[in-house]
Write an enzyme that holds these catalytic residues in place. Sequence first.
Site, PDB file in Angstrom:
ATOM      1  N   LEU A   1      -6.904   1.826   3.219  1.00 23.54           N
ATOM      2  CA  LEU A   1      -6.603   3.232   3.499  1.00 23.54           C
ATOM      3  C   LEU A   1      -7.315   3.705   4.762  1.00 23.54           C
ATOM      4  O   LEU A   1      -8.412   3.246   5.082  1.00 23.54           O
ATOM      5  CB  LEU A   1      -7.008   4.076   2.297  1.00 23.54           C
ATOM      6  CG  LEU A   1      -6.136   3.789   1.057  1.00 23.54           C
ATOM      7  CD1 LEU A   1      -6.829   4.231  -0.214  1.00 23.54           C
ATOM      8  CD2 LEU A   1      -4.771   4.459   1.197  1.00 23.54           C
TER       9      LEU A   1
ATOM     10  N   ARG B   1      -3.232  -2.024   0.074  1.00 25.12           N
ATOM     11  CA  ARG B   1      -3.355  -1.545   1.456  1.00 25.12           C
ATOM     12  C   ARG B   1      -4.747  -0.985   1.712  1.00 25.12           C
ATOM     13  O   ARG B   1      -5.357  -0.408   0.806  1.00 25.12           O
ATOM     14  CB  ARG B   1      -2.347  -0.408   1.719  1.00 25.12           C
ATOM     15  CG  ARG B   1      -0.910  -0.858   1.733  1.00 25.12           C
ATOM     16  CD  ARG B   1       0.006   0.355   1.857  1.00 25.12           C
ATOM     17  NE  ARG B   1      -0.227   1.124   3.067  1.00 25.12           N
ATOM     18  CZ  ARG B   1       0.353   0.864   4.239  1.00 25.12           C
ATOM     19  NH1 ARG B   1       1.191  -0.125   4.350  1.00 25.12           N
ATOM     20  NH2 ARG B   1       0.095   1.624   5.291  1.00 25.12           N
TER      21      ARG B   1
ATOM     22  N   VAL C   1     -14.344  -1.359   3.820  1.00 27.33           N
ATOM     23  CA  VAL C   1     -13.772  -1.940   2.594  1.00 27.33           C
ATOM     24  C   VAL C   1     -14.865  -2.415   1.621  1.00 27.33           C
ATOM     25  O   VAL C   1     -15.796  -3.128   2.018  1.00 27.33           O
ATOM     26  CB  VAL C   1     -12.829  -3.117   2.959  1.00 27.33           C
ATOM     27  CG1 VAL C   1     -12.344  -3.834   1.699  1.00 27.33           C
ATOM     28  CG2 VAL C   1     -11.644  -2.603   3.754  1.00 27.33           C
ATOM     29  N   ASP C   2     -14.725  -2.019   0.343  1.00 25.93           N
ATOM     30  CA  ASP C   2     -15.605  -2.468  -0.761  1.00 25.93           C
ATOM     31  C   ASP C   2     -17.081  -2.173  -0.505  1.00 25.93           C
ATOM     32  O   ASP C   2     -17.965  -2.947  -0.923  1.00 25.93           O
ATOM     33  CB  ASP C   2     -15.406  -3.980  -1.027  1.00 25.93           C
ATOM     34  CG  ASP C   2     -13.991  -4.295  -1.483  1.00 25.93           C
ATOM     35  OD1 ASP C   2     -13.367  -3.424  -2.114  1.00 25.93           O
ATOM     36  OD2 ASP C   2     -13.509  -5.405  -1.206  1.00 25.93           O
TER      37      ASP C   2
ATOM     38  N   GLY D   1      -0.471  -4.178 -12.570  1.00 21.48           N
ATOM     39  CA  GLY D   1      -0.738  -2.899 -13.237  1.00 21.48           C
ATOM     40  C   GLY D   1      -1.524  -2.967 -14.529  1.00 21.48           C
ATOM     41  O   GLY D   1      -1.495  -2.020 -15.325  1.00 21.48           O
ATOM     42  N   SER D   2      -2.278  -4.037 -14.754  1.00 19.14           N
ATOM     43  CA  SER D   2      -2.996  -4.123 -16.031  1.00 19.14           C
ATOM     44  C   SER D   2      -4.133  -3.102 -16.108  1.00 19.14           C
ATOM     45  O   SER D   2      -4.441  -2.601 -17.196  1.00 19.14           O
ATOM     46  CB  SER D   2      -3.505  -5.546 -16.285  1.00 19.14           C
ATOM     47  OG  SER D   2      -4.542  -5.866 -15.388  1.00 19.14           O
TER      48      SER D   2
ATOM     49  N   HIS E   1     -13.126  -3.555  -8.208  1.00 25.79           N
ATOM     50  CA  HIS E   1     -13.170  -4.814  -7.451  1.00 25.79           C
ATOM     51  C   HIS E   1     -13.640  -5.944  -8.375  1.00 25.79           C
ATOM     52  O   HIS E   1     -14.614  -5.758  -9.119  1.00 25.79           O
ATOM     53  CB  HIS E   1     -14.135  -4.655  -6.264  1.00 25.79           C
ATOM     54  CG  HIS E   1     -14.198  -5.871  -5.399  1.00 25.79           C
ATOM     55  ND1 HIS E   1     -13.184  -6.205  -4.536  1.00 25.79           N
ATOM     56  CD2 HIS E   1     -15.129  -6.858  -5.301  1.00 25.79           C
ATOM     57  CE1 HIS E   1     -13.498  -7.343  -3.920  1.00 25.79           C
ATOM     58  NE2 HIS E   1     -14.668  -7.753  -4.378  1.00 25.79           N
TER      59      HIS E   1
HETATM   60  C1  GRF Z   1      -7.737  -6.452 -10.241  1.00 28.74           C
HETATM   61  O1  GRF Z   1      -8.376  -7.699 -10.352  1.00 28.74           O
HETATM   62  C2  GRF Z   1      -8.603  -5.499  -9.455  1.00 28.74           C
HETATM   63  O2  GRF Z   1      -9.969  -5.716  -9.624  1.00 28.74           O
HETATM   64  C3  GRF Z   1      -8.200  -5.805  -8.036  1.00 28.74           C
HETATM   65  O3  GRF Z   1      -6.822  -6.061  -8.093  1.00 28.74           O
HETATM   66  C4  GRF Z   1      -6.473  -6.523  -9.401  1.00 28.74           C
HETATM   67  C5  GRF Z   1      -5.393  -5.627  -9.902  1.00 28.74           C
HETATM   68  O4  GRF Z   1      -4.875  -6.080 -11.125  1.00 28.74           O
HETATM   69  N1  GRF Z   1      -8.569  -4.739  -7.140  1.00 28.74           N
HETATM   70  P1  GRF Z   1      -3.881  -5.161 -11.955  1.00 28.74           P
HETATM   71  O5  GRF Z   1      -2.716  -4.820 -11.028  1.00 28.74           O
HETATM   72  O6  GRF Z   1      -4.627  -3.939 -12.393  1.00 28.74           O
HETATM   73  O7  GRF Z   1      -3.436  -6.005 -13.123  1.00 28.74           O
END
Ligand code: GRF
Length: 207
Positions: free
Chosen positions: A100, A98, A151-152, A13-14, A116
């Site tokens: 979607l 997941r 995806v992406d 969750g950063s 990403h």
């Molecule tokens: C991040 O590196 C983001 O780019 C990727 O998953 C990670 C999530 O990190 N999609 P956090 O949970 O936000 O710390």
Amino acid sequence: MALEIGVLVSGRGSNLEAILESIRDGRLSAAHVSLVISSQEGVRAVDIARRFGVDTAVFDAGSLGLSRKEYDRLLIDSLNAHGISASSGLVVLAGFDRILSPEFVSAFPGRLINIHPALLPSFKGLHAQRQALEYGVKVSGCTVHFVVPEVDAGPIIAQQAVEVREGDDEESLSARILEEEHKLLPKAIELLASGRLRLEGRRVLVN
Ligand code: GRF
């Protein structure tokens, strides 16, 4: 009026924290996180949401035993109930684990973004930082993009390059990229919230 945001998370969750801090400190204005949904129980992201007083929902995919379609319906209904729909609000995927369904993606046209940890279209999918190191690129980075069913692969809103150093391992490169993610994602949300983005084909133009 503030843009109502729903953030989908699964772990640390950063990036969620970076969004909430940016709103709290006034760096990200005209936006409000109204719901955080986690696909995992007991993760740090949910603690962060609660600390900031944001409504949370935990839909543990394993224990619910739903099909992808049913699970995504649950997500859509919860987001809609918090004012996030096809016509208003924004859904941010911030480490959501997941893939979607096309139904979910089409429920939020132009209102669904992801972060990403690589410079797309390079290194899609999981372990993007490891892929970058193994390939031997000298520059990697992070990308915020609109989500499409593949995806992406959606239109790119913003990118930030990060140098790959000779002594880097997956952990050190990921940490340097993550620092940039925490700046890039709130910036991209600010552009969206202030109505400054326009889509022309695949290109996202900033007014
Ligand atoms: C991040 O590196 C983001 O780019 C990727 O998953 C990670 C999530 O990190 N999609 P956090 O949970 O936000 O710390």
